[in-house]
Structures are given as structure tokens and as C-alpha cells.
Design a protein around this motif. Structure first.
Motif, PDB file in Angstrom:
ATOM      1  N   LEU D   5      65.603 -31.397  53.205  1.00  0.00           N
ATOM      2  CA  LEU D   5      65.912 -32.455  52.234  1.00  0.00           C
ATOM      3  C   LEU D   5      67.153 -33.218  52.680  1.00  0.00           C
ATOM      4  CD1 LEU D   5      65.276 -30.512  48.888  1.00  0.00           C
ATOM      5  CD2 LEU D   5      63.674 -31.822  50.296  1.00  0.00           C
ATOM      6  N   LYS D   6      67.262 -34.440  52.221  1.00  0.00           N
ATOM      7  CA  LYS D   6      68.434 -35.256  52.569  1.00  0.00           C
ATOM      8  C   LYS D   6      69.684 -34.710  51.887  1.00  0.00           C
ATOM      9  CE  LYS D   6      66.238 -39.523  53.905  1.00  0.00           C
ATOM     10  NZ  LYS D   6      65.664 -40.755  53.360  1.00  0.00           N
ATOM     11  N   PRO D   7      70.841 -34.935  52.512  1.00  0.00           N
ATOM     12  CA  PRO D   7      72.089 -34.413  51.962  1.00  0.00           C
ATOM     13  C   PRO D   7      72.301 -34.774  50.487  1.00  0.00           C
ATOM     14  CG  PRO D   7      72.497 -35.385  54.118  1.00  0.00           C
ATOM     15  CD  PRO D   7      71.064 -35.656  53.777  1.00  0.00           C
ATOM     16  N   ASP D   8      71.859 -35.976  50.096  1.00  0.00           N
ATOM     17  CA  ASP D   8      72.175 -36.434  48.747  1.00  0.00           C
ATOM     18  C   ASP D   8      71.094 -36.111  47.722  1.00  0.00           C
ATOM     19  OD1 ASP D   8      70.267 -38.075  49.716  1.00  0.00           O
ATOM     20  OD2 ASP D   8      71.387 -39.939  49.514  1.00  0.00           O
ATOM     21  N   CYS D   9      70.166 -35.243  48.055  1.00  0.00           N
ATOM     22  CA  CYS D   9      69.105 -34.894  47.107  1.00  0.00           C
ATOM     23  C   CYS D   9      69.691 -34.012  46.000  1.00  0.00           C
ATOM     24  CB  CYS D   9      67.971 -34.177  47.838  1.00  0.00           C
ATOM     25  SG  CYS D   9      66.621 -33.704  46.747  1.00  0.00           S
ATOM     26  N   SER D  10      69.522 -34.428  44.763  1.00  0.00           N
ATOM     27  CA  SER D  10      70.139 -33.687  43.645  1.00  0.00           C
ATOM     28  C   SER D  10      69.430 -32.364  43.402  1.00  0.00           C
ATOM     29  CB  SER D  10      70.075 -34.539  42.375  1.00  0.00           C
ATOM     30  OG  SER D  10      68.724 -34.606  41.952  1.00  0.00           O
ATOM     31  N   GLN D  11      70.110 -31.475  42.705  1.00  0.00           N
ATOM     32  CA  GLN D  11      69.531 -30.165  42.398  1.00  0.00           C
ATOM     33  C   GLN D  11      68.289 -30.345  41.530  1.00  0.00           C
ATOM     34  OE1 GLN D  11      70.557 -27.247  43.733  1.00  0.00           O
ATOM     35  NE2 GLN D  11      68.658 -26.502  42.832  1.00  0.00           N
ATOM     36  N   GLN D  12      68.362 -31.300  40.620  1.00  0.00           N
ATOM     37  CA  GLN D  12      67.226 -31.500  39.708  1.00  0.00           C
ATOM     38  C   GLN D  12      65.986 -31.943  40.484  1.00  0.00           C
ATOM     39  OE1 GLN D  12      67.873 -34.564  36.733  1.00  0.00           O
ATOM     40  NE2 GLN D  12      65.695 -34.451  36.200  1.00  0.00           N
ATOM     41  N   LYS D  13      66.175 -32.900  41.376  1.00  0.00           N
ATOM     42  CA  LYS D  13      65.060 -33.388  42.187  1.00  0.00           C
ATOM     43  C   LYS D  13      64.479 -32.259  43.014  1.00  0.00           C
ATOM     44  CE  LYS D  13      64.820 -38.268  43.367  1.00  0.00           C
ATOM     45  NZ  LYS D  13      65.407 -39.352  44.148  1.00  0.00           N
ATOM     46  N   THR D  14      65.377 -31.463  43.594  1.00  0.00           N
ATOM     47  CA  THR D  14      64.940 -30.341  44.415  1.00  0.00           C
ATOM     48  C   THR D  14      64.069 -29.393  43.594  1.00  0.00           C
ATOM     49  OG1 THR D  14      67.032 -30.522  45.615  1.00  0.00           O
ATOM     50  CG2 THR D  14      65.778 -28.498  45.947  1.00  0.00           C
ATOM     51  N   ASP D  15      64.525 -29.081  42.403  1.00  0.00           N
ATOM     52  CA  ASP D  15      63.780 -28.159  41.550  1.00  0.00           C
ATOM     53  C   ASP D  15      62.405 -28.725  41.196  1.00  0.00           C
ATOM     54  OD1 ASP D  15      65.958 -26.531  41.677  1.00  0.00           O
ATOM     55  OD2 ASP D  15      66.728 -27.044  39.686  1.00  0.00           O
ATOM     56  N   GLU D  16      62.390 -29.977  40.806  1.00  0.00           N
ATOM     57  CA  GLU D  16      61.121 -30.637  40.454  1.00  0.00           C
ATOM     58  C   GLU D  16      60.140 -30.593  41.617  1.00  0.00           C
ATOM     59  OE1 GLU D  16      61.320 -34.775  39.245  1.00  0.00           O
ATOM     60  OE2 GLU D  16      62.935 -34.229  37.851  1.00  0.00           O
ATOM     61  N   PHE D  17      60.661 -30.892  42.792  1.00  0.00           N
ATOM     62  CA  PHE D  17      59.814 -30.960  43.971  1.00  0.00           C
ATOM     63  C   PHE D  17      59.248 -29.572  44.297  1.00  0.00           C
ATOM     64  CE2 PHE D  17      59.563 -31.484  48.790  1.00  0.00           C
ATOM     65  CZ  PHE D  17      58.388 -32.212  48.738  1.00  0.00           C
ATOM     66  N   CYS D  18      60.062 -28.558  44.172  1.00  0.00           N
ATOM     67  CA  CYS D  18      59.602 -27.197  44.440  1.00  0.00           C
ATOM     68  C   CYS D  18      58.484 -26.828  43.469  1.00  0.00           C
ATOM     69  CB  CYS D  18      60.751 -26.194  44.293  1.00  0.00           C
ATOM     70  SG  CYS D  18      61.979 -26.364  45.590  1.00  0.00           S
ATOM     71  N   ARG D  19      58.682 -27.183  42.219  1.00  0.00           N
ATOM     72  CA  ARG D  19      57.665 -26.864  41.210  1.00  0.00           C
ATOM     73  C   ARG D  19      56.355 -27.565  41.556  1.00  0.00           C
ATOM     74  NH1 ARG D  19      61.115 -27.393  37.130  1.00  0.00           N
ATOM     75  NH2 ARG D  19      60.482 -29.560  36.869  1.00  0.00           N
ATOM     76  N   LEU D  20      56.470 -28.835  41.905  1.00  0.00           N
ATOM     77  CA  LEU D  20      55.282 -29.612  42.256  1.00  0.00           C
ATOM     78  C   LEU D  20      54.544 -28.991  43.447  1.00  0.00           C
ATOM     79  CD1 LEU D  20      55.322 -33.466  42.492  1.00  0.00           C
ATOM     80  CD2 LEU D  20      54.469 -32.157  44.422  1.00  0.00           C
ATOM     81  N   LEU D  21      55.276 -28.559  44.452  1.00  0.00           N
ATOM     82  CA  LEU D  21      54.645 -27.944  45.636  1.00  0.00           C
ATOM     83  C   LEU D  21      53.899 -26.672  45.240  1.00  0.00           C
ATOM     84  CD1 LEU D  21      57.567 -28.391  48.200  1.00  0.00           C
ATOM     85  CD2 LEU D  21      55.315 -29.492  48.329  1.00  0.00           C
ATOM     86  N   LYS D  22      54.558 -25.861  44.426  1.00  0.00           N
ATOM     87  CA  LYS D  22      53.927 -24.600  43.998  1.00  0.00           C
ATOM     88  C   LYS D  22      52.657 -24.869  43.197  1.00  0.00           C
ATOM     89  CE  LYS D  22      58.386 -22.351  43.618  1.00  0.00           C
ATOM     90  NZ  LYS D  22      59.455 -22.075  42.643  1.00  0.00           N
ATOM     91  N   ASP D  23      52.747 -25.821  42.276  1.00  0.00           N
ATOM     92  CA  ASP D  23      51.606 -26.095  41.400  1.00  0.00           C
ATOM     93  C   ASP D  23      50.437 -26.703  42.161  1.00  0.00           C
ATOM     94  OD1 ASP D  23      53.299 -25.194  39.480  1.00  0.00           O
ATOM     95  OD2 ASP D  23      53.591 -27.129  38.481  1.00  0.00           O
ATOM     96  N   ASN D  24      50.733 -27.696  43.016  1.00  0.00           N
ATOM     97  CA  ASN D  24      49.640 -28.432  43.673  1.00  0.00           C
ATOM     98  C   ASN D  24      49.001 -27.668  44.819  1.00  0.00           C
ATOM     99  OD1 ASN D  24      50.383 -30.419  41.978  1.00  0.00           O
ATOM    100  ND2 ASN D  24      50.609 -32.025  43.530  1.00  0.00           N
ATOM    101  N   TYR D  25      49.759 -26.856  45.500  1.00  0.00           N
ATOM    102  CA  TYR D  25      49.238 -26.289  46.751  1.00  0.00           C
ATOM    103  C   TYR D  25      49.179 -24.778  46.757  1.00  0.00           C
ATOM    104  CZ  TYR D  25      49.942 -31.017  48.367  1.00  0.00           C
ATOM    105  OH  TYR D  25      49.878 -32.364  48.502  1.00  0.00           O
TER     106      TYR D  25
END
Lengths: 339, 339, 339, 339
Positions: D5-25
Motif C-alpha cells: 500500500l502507498k505510504p499515505d493509505c489511512s488505517q480505515q482504508k486499509t481495513d476496508e480493503f482487507c475486508r473486501l478482499l476476504k469477502d470477495n475472494y
């Protein structure tokens, strides 16, 4: 740095390797186990780690850098644009468009002074001209050498234009003392001994991209110069070698925004060498400016048909005048847009 | 040399141009008129003609050389193979297979002498080892330098193996006086100043092909050395840069028969750098021998995982022994076939 | 066509060969004797001569075409620009700038109609969208297929924008009857059977350049379509494959002026596929317009992060709006300059 | 799969993205925080994840696959070599050397039967010959088509040799029913519609590598055929496009051991198309065998100088006989070595 281990790497080997990484490189190592492989994540300054060393382990499947291997050239650590100011006040990298123009080879005082005056009138702010010429054939004209340097200085005296010219070996650095910008040619982009010596000077260096250099390798060559203490590096895209043979090289116009994103150094473009054809100079120069180049380096010869080298890609002064006018108008239009 | 003029080139221009060619280059010019274009055929020694000069004429559509631009390296003028004989009687280019082996970098006396003895036992006839190392990053290990040269000489004394090692700048030539074969690396293939100086010595030069050099450019670099009077050039194919990124470079195995057809110089192959992976060294080395290579240069390290550079592509001595045995058996089988 | 014979080709063989050329191809043959070689010059229509046939002769050293092998696509024989007019009056190739925009893949009615309205508002004159998707992996989403075509037509009905979409096999040509411009993808540029069938229609064809196609091969593929009677070909530069791996492909911006010089066909540029990165679309599109492109094809997606394919290179509608404004301003500035 | 992830990626975005990866794949996601970036490691079957989708996120810096994207072609999941057996008992991939030989184009019964008999006598076990010919120019000979197929069958009847010939569109599959091996040409390697249809047959498919296909893309094209249920794929290396223009293509000899390591499918080599020159066929074929190829496909023509296509690279029957003898002797020597 992320290291993927092979599926059959034992736990013991993995542990040993992690310990070795921590001890030798002062990094933290995170581990996680995938379905088929174990993955290690290294945290800390990994620029000193030789990626080949890692890849050498027979239990390593692949390695990937997360951090770029260059530091001084890296925009992440130096967010502001580097601006290089020359003796006559010309600035490269400050958002303006600077044009370097002149003949491939210096041939005579009359020629170089004449062209210098002409390109200055057309708006060029720097005079280019080759004194030492790298030629593919030992039987081709190799430049006027020291005499060529003297003639360039005459032209500078006559016009006030700073001069840029190519150096071919480190023992010439003293001779280039009074040159304003020292050019490193594409074929010497990875002549590391030359780069190291240039790093000890404080001269602006125009570093041409190698014929098949990746952008990362190019920035690493800038890093060589900067590691020695000389931060005055100007990058010059001059076309890369591809399978397409209609043009001598393929201008990689995307290198302009990419370099400006990865690095804080200014980028200029050489449309003459990129194409090898005079009639392509205008459209490629226009494209370069539209893509954000800080400058251009263009070959101009009063008599291209009789030029002693690279005549095919030289504009006449009249052609150059027309092209320069278009380029400055384009730059103006782009600048207004940004307001 | 054949020159195609543009359809709209006037008769007067054509005549002037033909006269100029005859006067300047002492060639005969034949003309014939096609449907759309006039074609000129130049007869005589055209190696001195700068093809760019011709291409520069705005009335020229295209130019094509009929003669190769290299003379001393050209088999047409020197039909017999060049054979290079080293101090210990080893001959390169005489139909035999010579293997140069050793570590990427010299690291210690123990290391280099140990490897030298081991590769000699396995059949290598020349010891390779880097003292001055060209590295992409200024932060990577740059070799033991002069000390490395001394260690190589120790290893030579201990084994009788001649040594080959890379030079990086012309001011080092004196230091390389006692080296048996001086290597010019891929990144310096067009460091013309270095080539010129090496042309003044009588040392065998191992000239690596540039990362994206055409075969003709490679031969022109050999010509640079030979033009200075040194005919002892060994060409080394070490992989070229392509879009394929599984290997570090792509071994151009066809370069072997092509070079042997165009030139009388010996050709050796570096399967270690061509692939960047130890497990590919054997199949690529086998392919090179089957395609007619005069020799191989192979990286061997007693501890590749701890090598200070390029470990990924190094064989262990045991692996090398196995590979060398296969290579010599293959060479034997091929030689019997030729009888 | 110019044929250089090998030095050892006998007079008898030369004579026989000349006779054969005259008889088989109805050309005139001129001969001249150089120092080392005999050269033949063929005059007449040589497009039907298979250059490989000539090269096959064991006494031939090399062959060179003087005439381009394409006729219908050749500007020499058709000096005026081809202008392609679409149903809604949009003209491609008349000096204007046309922007094709839309998602990589059509995903739903809401998506495609929404994007169509949005890009129209931003100045796009043609809607792009993939219904049949060529994907490297058989496990990736392959497009909505026929349903995707229907949705594109819905979007056309809602906005009046003509539609361009990719065809993947000749048996689908009927299904593409109501498509305004049929796209041939880079991977099918030399799917000659498909090209032949498209040559029998009168549909405008957007012919993407193959991943590693030379400009000549690209024009020969256009010639395939034109040889069938369909002259409505639009060429699309979309980046070529090089060793540089920062971008997915390398935009060959010089292809724009070269194609416009060699051919009368319009050229558009796809900065989205050329770079594979959304943030590079703007500078590459700007460069393309400055270099003279007749149009652009840009990926726009309302939600690139959830796009079913190629999201990385898609702009959001808001980003596209900003980019389109800059492009039209640039085009205006360039047009004023030409006055 | 590893995502930086890019240096400036917020914790919230990171969490959301992780959830999305787990759910979709349906994958597990591990996270670790580096100095400048957060890195995610995905565990599970990631072949269905579109790497472009991930790359599209504006907060993603880079993505890297750990697992190869191909499954059925992957040696990891199918450790044993695939062996393809033809009607006459010939096996490809079992460690033997099989030679496919014949003319580029079928021209007449006399020609094809004559060549078939001759190459059989020289040891070839499969007859090649083109009936449908992909040609760069629409004006070149396109093959005898259906008649060519009939003549190949005549030659098979006369000699017992199985036949291999190229298909150019999926609607011809029925016509190719009695062909023993169906060839997919380099230009159609990513004609996915054709690959899908061939996947529904059970015919052996000779899949040529595309002109600029990476090894991974080539294996993905094999995967397309295998995903349809047809596992009988033979990979054919035929040279790749590089900047070197002495040869038509550059034989990538390293592809042989690499493919054999990554995949269980057999690999054959086409030295005729790789070089485009008859005199290079022998050394390249020798290199291919030494590097471990399972077979070769070689062009043989009784009268190369009058061949209707690709004559330049064809051997005469007498030349082929000599080359084949050398190849079999080499294979014997290599086999003895392995014992």
C-alpha cells in the motif's frame, strides 16, 4: 523488501535465514505462511541489501523491493523540485521551458558562433555542441576535441549562452572545468568510474538515458553522481532501443511524467537523437513539452547536408526558429491552463 | 552502398550529389532510374562514408550498406580463424573448448585460491574473478580493487591458470599489465576511449556484448581495438536485453554462428550472466557448445549464498564439476561427429 | 527492389536469375558490378514479389525494398487525408480532435448509460466499452458479450454517441452490424482471417497496433482490410512492448507523425492501455495531441476500484472531465498556431 | 499475492480493503507495517483475482503474485511430464527427440509426397506443411487451403507420417478433424476464441509462442486450451522479437529449460522461423537439442529457391539429411551421458 521462500524450505532454514538478515542488515523481519510458500517482509533501510544475494539462496523463490534503491534522487525524501541555475541566470526545473540548441559537432569558429547567435535569437538559452564525439566506427570523425571546447567558449563569449558538451573520460574533467553543463552520453550512462568522478565536482551534469536503460537504472546512475556529493543532475530522455526500426530509437515520452513522479530532478528531452530524422523533431519536441519536460536539446546545423556527423537529424536555423516559436507558444498555452 | 533518392529529387540535384560523392570519397557512382525513384550505387571503399551524412540529405529516401563497416574484424578479408594463445599454452579459437571459471568477485586469498584449484581440477583452463566491479548501485560492494588483482595473481601462481578480469577505466591499464586477458564489460562495450587505449596494448581482450548491442555494433567495438593495432580480441556473448523478464537477459545463441560467419574472432559465452540463475547455467552452456562456441565463462563460488555479488547465478564447485564433465563430453561427441 | 548478390555468384547464375525475375514479375532489371558484389535494381510493381523468395536464393546476400509493400494505405498514391464520418456527423481525420471514452468493460445498463452521459458532457464524441473481452487468463471475466452489445446500444440511444467496441471472431460480424466502429484488438492485429472478413464490410474499423508490430506490419494489416474493399480504417497506437517494465507498454508517440506521413489514414491514441496507470493518462494524452493525433480513446469508469477489468488505468468521470478540458484547450492552442 | 500500500493509505482504508478482499475472494489477509508502507499478504487461491483490479486502487503502490496464474499447465500441480502419443506410436515428451519436417507451404502432390518420403528416410517422424498460410501481405500466396490439407493426407497415406499443419480460424476445426497435430501460429497465440474452441477438441495442439509473448503469457494460452478440457498441448519456441535485426527473430533457447521447469508440457523448437536463414538452422537445432528440447520442427523444401513462401529458411532434403544425422547423434550422446 519482500522475500518469497520456496515451498520446500524447511522451518530450520527459514529461521536461520531470518536471523542472518536481522544480524547483517539491521532490519526487522516479519514472517507469514501462505498455502504453498512462506513470505518474509523486511522492515528498515534495505537499500544496502544486494537483491542478488537474496536471490542466490536456493530456497528463495523470488524477491521484490518495496522501497526504491535510490535515495538522493528519490522524490519521497526530497519532495521539492531540484532547480539548476546557470551562470546567466537560466533555471532548469523551475517550471520554465529551456531549449539547448546547436550542432552535433563543433566544426569551426564561424560555424559555432554563427549557429549560437542564430539559436539565441530563436529563443534557445543554452548552446550545445560536441567537441569529443563517441562514434560507432573508429573510422568516423571523432570531433575537434580540445579545439572544439575552445570554439564553444568563443561562442559563449560572443552570445552569453552557457554551453553543454559531452565528456568521454574522467581524465578530461579538468579540461571541462569551464563548461557550464557536462553531458554524459547514453553509451556512458553506466560508466560508473566516470560518474563517480563527476560526483566529486559541483558541475551540472546532463545525464542521458542509456540505450536500453530502465528508468530505475537511469536514476541509479544519477544516484552515483549524487552519492559523491553533486546534486546538480539533469536527466535527458533520448529514446530507447526497441524492435521498431523506422526511427533510430523510440522516444519514451512516458519517461517524463514517470521521472518527475519518482524523482525531484529536472528532465529534458532530445528529440533529435530519439528519432534520427529532422522532420520528426518538431512533433516529438511538441509531445515532450506537452508531457511536462523541463527542456529540450535540439540539433541545429547551418548546413545539415554537410554536417560532419548526425546531419540527418539536424534542423537548419530557419527550421529551428519555426519549431522554437511553436514550442514556446505551446508552453505558454500550457502555463495559462495551469493557472 | 546503395542510395535511394526521393521521387521529387531533380536531375540537377542528383547530378550535383553524384559529383560530390565521387570527389569526396573517391568512389564510382552508378545511377539508374526506377518508376518512382532514382537509385545510386557506390562502388569502392565506402567504410569511411558516414551513413548519417548521406541520410541527412533531404532528397535521400534511404541508404543501405552493401559492405560491412568493419574491416579488421571481417572474415571476408581474413578468412582464417584468429587463435589466441595464452602463457600456459591454452588456445582460444582453435576448435577446442576452453572454460573460464571463478567467482564473480574476488573476496579473499583463501576463497580465490580454493576456487582456482577446484575449477582447474574440473577442467577449467582459465581463472575468472572480479577485482573492480561495475555495480548498478553506488551502495553495493565495488570489489577489492588492486588487492583483488593481487589475489588473482596469487591464485595464478598456485595453479598455473591464466587470469581474466574486468577493467573499468583506461588509467588502470598499467595496473592490468600482468593480467592474461583483460575483460571489457557489457556496460563499457561502447566506452570508446577505453577501447582505443586497449588497442594500443597487445593484451588479449575479452569484449562482452553490450546489453542491447547489435552484432554489427559489437564487431565495430572490436574494430576499435583492432584499429589501434591489437588483434587479440575474444568476443563474449552474455545475453541481451529483451522484454522477457523471467531471466535477467536473453541468451542470443544465434550470435555464435553469426559472429563466426561474419568474423574470424573467437566467441565465448557467459551463461551465468545471460540467465542470472544457477540452474539455467548447464542447459545454456550445453546449448552454446552445441552451437559452436569456442569457450565458456562460468561463475563458480564456494558459497554462493554468501557471495558478495551475483551469487544467484554462481555454481558451487561440485555443481561446476558436474557441468564441466558434461560439457567436455558433449564437445568430444561433437568433435567425433565432425571427423 | 534492390538485390545484392554474393561475391561468388557466377555470371551465368546472375543472368539466369535476372531472366527469371523479368519473366515472373514483369519488372525491368538493372545490373551493376561493385568491387565485391553485383547489385540488381528491379523497376516496376514489386509489391507482388515475395521478399523471402528472393532472400532464399543461396547466391543472394541481401534484399531491400525501395517501394513500400502497401498500396491502398500508402499516402504516396492517396495524398489526401482519409476522413471517416460517423452517423452523428462526427468526423475522424479532418483535423479535429475526437475523444472516445468509456469503460473497459460494459457491466450494467446503469453503469454504461451513466458513464456515456457523463463523458458526453465532458466533450467525448464516441462511446467506448468492451462487450467481448480478450483476457490473458481463461479464469478472468470475459465480458457480458451479446448483452454488453445491447447495453451499449441503450447508451447510444440515451446519448446519441456512436459506439466503438471490440470484435474477437469473424463469426460475430453480423452481431456487430449496428456497431458504429468495430475495434480489432492488439492481439488480433495479425488475425488475417478476421481482417479479410472485416474488409468485406463497410464499417469503420479501429485497428490497434499489435504488441510488437512494426509500423509497416500495422499498415499491412490495414492493407488487408482495404484490399477487401473497406477503406474505413482508423489506426490506433496503444503502446508497444519494450524492455522497460515500469509501464505496461511504451507509448510510441513518434508513430503518430510517422503514420501520418506514410499513410492517409487517421491515427488515434490509447493512453490508457499504453501506460496501464490512470495517473499517466493525462500527460500521454497531452503528448499525443501535441504530436498530431486525430483522436484519443480513454478509459473512464465511475468506480475504477471495482471495475471488472483494467481498473488500474481508468479515470473517474471527474478526472476525465478535467483531462478532456485540458486536451481541448491544447487542441485549440495548436489550431490557432497553425493559422 | 502480496500487495504494497502507498505510504499515505489511512488505517480505515486499509481495513476496508482487507475486508473486501476476504469477502470477495475467500482469502486470508495478513498485514504488516513497514517503515514507509503497509504490506498485505493474501493466502488462498488467488488465481481468480484480477491483478489489475488490485492495481487500480489509488492507495496501492504495487502488487506481486506469489503463485503462478496457471494451474493445469503448472508442474507444481502435475509433476510428471505430459507425453503425447500419435497414431503411429510416436511419443512427444517422453525423453526422445522427434523431428517434424516438411515445406513451409504445400504446393503439389508431387512436392509434398516427395518431401515426406525424403524426410522420413532422414529420420523425421512427423510431416509438417502449411495449407492455410498467415502472410503479412494480402498480396502474397495464402496457401492451397483445403486442397493443401488433402495433399497432406495423401503424403501421410504414402509414408505413414502423422501430419501437423496450421489452423487460422475456429470455423475450420471440423476440416482439421483428420489432422494429427493442429498448429496455432505465433500471430494467433492470443486469439483466445480459437484457443477456447481447440480446448473442446482432444487433438494435440502445437502452440507457437507469440512474437513478443512472455513465457507466462504463453503458458496462459496453453491454459486456455487446457481449461476447455484438452490437455494435449505441445509448446513451440520459434524465436522472439528483439532489437537485433540480423535474424528475423531471436531464438530464446533458455525458454526450453524454463518451460520444462514451470510446466509438464513438452517443448519443441522451430529453428527455421527463429532465424529465417537456412544456414543457421543446424547450429540452432543443435543448441535446442543440447538444451533439452523434446523435438524440432524444420522446414525442408526440394527447391527452396522456388518455394512459394519462406524459402530463405528452408533446407534442401540433402541438407536436412545431414542435419538430422547430426541431431540424432547429439541426442544419443546426451542420452548416454544421462545414464
Amino acid at each position: 523488501m519482500i522475500i518469497v521462500l520456496k515451498p520446500d524450505c524447511s522451518q530450520q532454514k527459514t529461521d536461520e535465514f531470518c536471523r542472518l538478515l536481522k544480524d547483517n542488515y539491521n532490519v526487522k523481519v516479519n514472517t507469514w505462511n501462505g498455502v504453498h510458500s512462506t513470505v518474509l517482509g523486511l522492515i528498515g533501510d534495505t537499500t544496502a541489501i544486494d537483491i542478488d544475494y537474496i536471490d542466490a539462496q536456493d530456497f528463495v523463490e523470488s524477491v521484490k523491493r518495496v522501497q526504491e534503491p535510490y535515495k538522493k534522487a528519490n522524490r519521497k525524501f526530497h519532495p521539492d523540485n531540484t532547480v539548476i541555475e546557470l551562470a546567466n541566470g537560466v533555471k532548469i526545473g523551475d517550471g520554465s521551458l529551456q531549449i539547448m540548441a546547436g550542432p552535433c559537432s563543433v566544426e569551426s569558429e564561424e560555424q559555432i558562433v554563427g549557429i549560437a547567435k542564430s539559436v539565441k535569437d530563436s529563443g534557445a538559452s543554452i548552446l550545445r555542441g560536441g567537441a569529443f564525439k563517441p562514434r560507432t566506427s573508429p573510422y568516423s570523425f571523432q570531433g575537434l576535441k580540445a579545439e572544439g571546447l575552445d570554439l564553444l567558449k568563443e561562442a559563449r563569449k560572443a552570445t552569453g549562452l552557457p554551453i553543454v558538451t559531452e565528456i568521454m573520460k574522467e581524465s578530461h574533467i579538468d579540461m571541462f572545468e569551464s563548461v557550464d553543463i557536462i553531458q554524459v552520453g547514453a553509451r556512458n550512462m553506466q560508466n560508473f568510474e566516470l560518474l563517480k568522478e563527476l560526483g566529486k565536482t559541483n558541475k551540472p551534469i546532463l545525464l542521458k538515458r542509456g540505450l536500453s536503460a530502465t528508468i530505475e537504472e537511469w536514476l541509479m546512475s544519477a544516484e552515483y553522481i549524487m552519492a559523491g556529493g553533486n546534486n546538480n543532475v539533469i536527466l535527458c530522455e533520448r529514446g530507447i532501443r526497441t524492435y521498431e526500426n523506422f526511427t533510430r530509437n523510440t522516444l519514451d515520452v512516458s519517461a517524463i511524467p514517470i521521472v518527475k513522479s519518482l524523482s525531484h530532478l529536472p528532465v529534458v528531452v532530445d528529440p533529435s537523437h530519439a528519432s534520427g530524422k529532422a522532420w520528426l523533431v518538431e512533433p516529438l519536441a511538441m509531445a515532450a513539452v506537452a508531457a511536462g519536460a523541463d527542456g529540450l536539446i535540439i540539433e541545429v546545423h547551418n548546413d545539415p547536408a554537410h554536417a560532419l556527423s548526425d546531419g540527418a537529424q539536424s534542423l537548419t536555423p530557419a527550421q529551428f526558429d519555426k519549431v522554437a516559436k511553436k514550442l514556446f507558444k505551446l508552453k505558454d498555452a500550457l502555463s495559462r491552463e495551469d493557472d
